[in-house]
Design a protein around this motif. Structure first.
Motif, PDB file in Angstrom:
ATOM      1  N   LEU A  19       0.892  -1.170   0.000  1.00  0.00           N
ATOM      2  CA  LEU A  19       0.000   0.000   0.000  1.00  0.00           C
ATOM      3  C   LEU A  19       0.921   1.208   0.000  1.00  0.00           C
ATOM      4  O   LEU A  19       1.851   1.274   0.804  1.00  0.00           O
TER       5      LEU A  19
ATOM      6  N   VAL B   1       1.413   5.635  -1.267  1.00  0.00           N
ATOM      7  CA  VAL B   1       0.850   6.908  -1.741  1.00  0.00           C
ATOM      8  C   VAL B   1       1.999   7.750  -2.289  1.00  0.00           C
ATOM      9  O   VAL B   1       3.089   7.794  -1.695  1.00  0.00           O
TER      10      VAL B   1
ATOM     11  N   GLY C 264      -0.029  12.562   3.325  1.00  0.00           N
ATOM     12  CA  GLY C 264      -0.494  13.419   4.418  1.00  0.00           C
ATOM     13  C   GLY C 264      -1.832  14.081   4.158  1.00  0.00           C
ATOM     14  O   GLY C 264      -2.261  14.946   4.914  1.00  0.00           O
TER      15      GLY C 264
ATOM     16  N   GLY D 259      -4.720  12.137   3.527  1.00  0.00           N
ATOM     17  CA  GLY D 259      -5.806  11.186   3.786  1.00  0.00           C
ATOM     18  C   GLY D 259      -5.948  10.060   2.776  1.00  0.00           C
ATOM     19  O   GLY D 259      -6.805   9.188   2.938  1.00  0.00           O
TER      20      GLY D 259
ATOM     21  N   GLY E  82      -3.821   7.571   2.060  1.00  0.00           N
ATOM     22  CA  GLY E  82      -3.412   6.278   2.618  1.00  0.00           C
ATOM     23  C   GLY E  82      -4.546   5.646   3.413  1.00  0.00           C
ATOM     24  O   GLY E  82      -4.846   4.457   3.267  1.00  0.00           O
ATOM     25  N   ALA E  83      -5.202   6.465   4.253  1.00  0.00           N
ATOM     26  CA  ALA E  83      -6.333   5.960   5.042  1.00  0.00           C
ATOM     27  C   ALA E  83      -7.465   5.506   4.125  1.00  0.00           C
ATOM     28  O   ALA E  83      -8.074   4.455   4.352  1.00  0.00           O
TER      29      ALA E  83
ATOM     30  N   ASP F 130       8.105   2.799   9.784  1.00  0.00           N
ATOM     31  CA  ASP F 130       7.076   3.811   9.492  1.00  0.00           C
ATOM     32  C   ASP F 130       5.762   3.138   9.103  1.00  0.00           C
ATOM     33  O   ASP F 130       4.681   3.521   9.572  1.00  0.00           O
TER      34      ASP F 130
ATOM     35  N   SER G  91       4.030   1.562  12.082  1.00  0.00           N
ATOM     36  CA  SER G  91       3.257   2.449  12.961  1.00  0.00           C
ATOM     37  C   SER G  91       1.987   2.940  12.273  1.00  0.00           C
ATOM     38  O   SER G  91       0.970   3.180  12.931  1.00  0.00           O
TER      39      SER G  91
ATOM     40  N   LYS H  51      -1.702   2.151  14.001  1.00  0.00           N
ATOM     41  CA  LYS H  51      -2.679   3.220  14.277  1.00  0.00           C
ATOM     42  C   LYS H  51      -4.108   2.745  14.014  1.00  0.00           C
ATOM     43  O   LYS H  51      -5.049   3.193  14.652  1.00  0.00           O
ATOM     44  N   TYR H  52      -4.257   1.816  13.077  1.00  0.00           N
ATOM     45  CA  TYR H  52      -5.594   1.316  12.719  1.00  0.00           C
ATOM     46  C   TYR H  52      -5.934  -0.004  13.418  1.00  0.00           C
ATOM     47  O   TYR H  52      -6.885  -0.680  13.044  1.00  0.00           O
TER      48      TYR H  52
HETATM   49  C1  COA Z   1       2.226   5.045   4.916  1.00  0.00           C
HETATM   50  C2  COA Z   1       1.488   5.831   3.810  1.00  0.00           C
HETATM   51  C3  COA Z   1       0.728   4.850   2.934  1.00  0.00           C
HETATM   52  C4  COA Z   1       0.488   6.780   4.492  1.00  0.00           C
HETATM   53  O1  COA Z   1      -0.242   7.447   3.469  1.00  0.00           O
HETATM   54  P1  COA Z   1      -0.734   8.953   3.655  1.00  0.00           P
HETATM   55  O2  COA Z   1      -1.657   9.284   2.535  1.00  0.00           O
HETATM   56  O3  COA Z   1       0.427   9.843   3.840  1.00  0.00           O
HETATM   57  O4  COA Z   1      -1.517   8.827   5.031  1.00  0.00           O
HETATM   58  P2  COA Z   1      -2.831   9.633   5.470  1.00  0.00           P
HETATM   59  O5  COA Z   1      -2.666  11.071   5.101  1.00  0.00           O
HETATM   60  O6  COA Z   1      -4.021   8.943   4.933  1.00  0.00           O
HETATM   61  O7  COA Z   1      -2.782   9.468   7.023  1.00  0.00           O
HETATM   62  C5  COA Z   1      -3.810   8.814   7.740  1.00  0.00           C
HETATM   63  C6  COA Z   1      -3.432   8.825   9.185  1.00  0.00           C
HETATM   64  O8  COA Z   1      -2.273   8.016   9.374  1.00  0.00           O
HETATM   65  C7  COA Z   1      -1.262   8.767  10.031  1.00  0.00           C
HETATM   66  N1  COA Z   1       0.022   8.302   9.497  1.00  0.00           N
HETATM   67  C8  COA Z   1       0.503   8.477   8.251  1.00  0.00           C
HETATM   68  N2  COA Z   1       1.707   7.876   8.146  1.00  0.00           N
HETATM   69  C9  COA Z   1       1.964   7.360   9.376  1.00  0.00           C
HETATM   70  C10 COA Z   1       3.051   6.640   9.933  1.00  0.00           C
HETATM   71  N3  COA Z   1       4.137   6.305   9.202  1.00  0.00           N
HETATM   72  N4  COA Z   1       2.976   6.249  11.216  1.00  0.00           N
HETATM   73  C11 COA Z   1       1.886   6.543  11.986  1.00  0.00           C
HETATM   74  N5  COA Z   1       0.825   7.221  11.516  1.00  0.00           N
HETATM   75  C12 COA Z   1       0.877   7.620  10.229  1.00  0.00           C
HETATM   76  C13 COA Z   1      -1.563  10.207   9.691  1.00  0.00           C
HETATM   77  O9  COA Z   1      -1.029  11.089  10.644  1.00  0.00           O
HETATM   78  C14 COA Z   1      -3.070  10.215   9.711  1.00  0.00           C
HETATM   79  O10 COA Z   1      -3.522  10.273  11.041  1.00  0.00           O
HETATM   80  P3  COA Z   1      -4.807  11.167  11.453  1.00  0.00           P
HETATM   81  O11 COA Z   1      -5.968  10.574  10.697  1.00  0.00           O
HETATM   82  O12 COA Z   1      -4.919  10.970  12.933  1.00  0.00           O
HETATM   83  O13 COA Z   1      -4.493  12.542  11.025  1.00  0.00           O
HETATM   84  C15 COA Z   1       2.461   6.695   2.979  1.00  0.00           C
HETATM   85  O14 COA Z   1       3.224   7.490   3.848  1.00  0.00           O
HETATM   86  C16 COA Z   1       3.396   5.899   2.091  1.00  0.00           C
HETATM   87  O15 COA Z   1       3.057   5.547   0.961  1.00  0.00           O
HETATM   88  N6  COA Z   1       4.599   5.602   2.593  1.00  0.00           N
HETATM   89  C17 COA Z   1       5.584   4.876   1.801  1.00  0.00           C
HETATM   90  C18 COA Z   1       5.174   3.437   1.562  1.00  0.00           C
HETATM   91  C19 COA Z   1       4.796   2.682   2.825  1.00  0.00           C
HETATM   92  O16 COA Z   1       5.463   2.795   3.838  1.00  0.00           O
HETATM   93  N7  COA Z   1       3.725   1.884   2.744  1.00  0.00           N
HETATM   94  C20 COA Z   1       3.187   1.172   3.880  1.00  0.00           C
HETATM   95  C21 COA Z   1       2.830  -0.238   3.564  1.00  0.00           C
HETATM   96  S1  COA Z   1       4.185  -1.260   2.991  1.00  0.00           S
END
Ligand code: COA
Length: 167
Positions: free
Chosen positions: A92, A94, A100, A102, A104-105, A135, A138, A142-143
């Protein structure tokens, strides 16, 4: 939060510039997602702007199993000593340009809804996710996702808990 369209990856989607900051996830989308779909190994769902084709986020989903011994004791209670069927969100991500906001959520909720629908047709005990690093771990924690015993980067959330979320 911007409006997004989430749809199954197809040849009209433009993945060429996708960059989530993690090379392995960028390359998988560009080089492997199509192959995995054609071979029925996973399905990829992508987020685009309405009317656009540029991919801003994605997740990949497939069926999987968790070995019984990897379940924490509280989760294994009452279950037969068999591997448990799960839906796996293997990836998953973004794009950095819209992190940042929304998305990802939204992608996670879309994947959980899909898992719930599938669980009406076949047995699904939980949704499992693979966290690529601390990262990602965490983000999933959170979910409500909890680590399995075989690897802290493998996390899961029981489907009965997802059902209660009323997604
Ligand atoms: C992790 C990732 C998918 C989050 O996507 P995003 O669009 O930035 O996240 P959102 O804006 O939807 O954030 C939703 C919530 O998660 C929180 N959040 C985002 N990244 C977070 C992290 N690394 N740790 C904890 N919380 C996190 C946000 O603060 C937000 O919280 P809130 O609703 O209380 O404000 C994105 O940072 C990403 O693509 N990272 C690189 C790839 C990765 O690590 N993927 C994960 C699966 S392998």
């Amino acid at each position: 939060m911007a409006d997004w369209i989430i749809s199954r990856l197809n040849i009209h989607h433009d993945r060429s510039a996708f960059d989530c900051g993690k090379t392995v996830l960028n390359e998988w989308l560009k080089e492997r997602a199509g192959q995995f779909d054609r071979r029925d190994l996973s399905r990829t769902f992508v987020a685009t702007d309405p009317g656009g084709s540029i991919v801003r986020g994605y997740y990949a989903i497939s069926s999987h199993r968790v070995v019984h011994d990897a379940l924490p004791r509280t989760e294994a209670k009452g279950l037969p000593r068999l591997d448990v069927p799960v839906v796996l969100i293997g990836r998953l991500a973004v794009d950095l340009s819209v992190q940042g906001k929304g998305l990802g959520a939204l992608l996670l909720i879309d994947a959980l809804r899909r898992a719930l629908l599938i669980s009406n047709e076949i047995g699904v005990r939980a949704v499992e996710v693979d966290a690529i690093d601390g990262d990602a771990l965490s983000f999933y924690e959170k979910y409500g996702f909890r680590s399995l015993l075989d690897d802290p980067g493998h996390l899961f959330l029981p489907i009965h808990e997802i059902r209660k979320l009323g997604l």
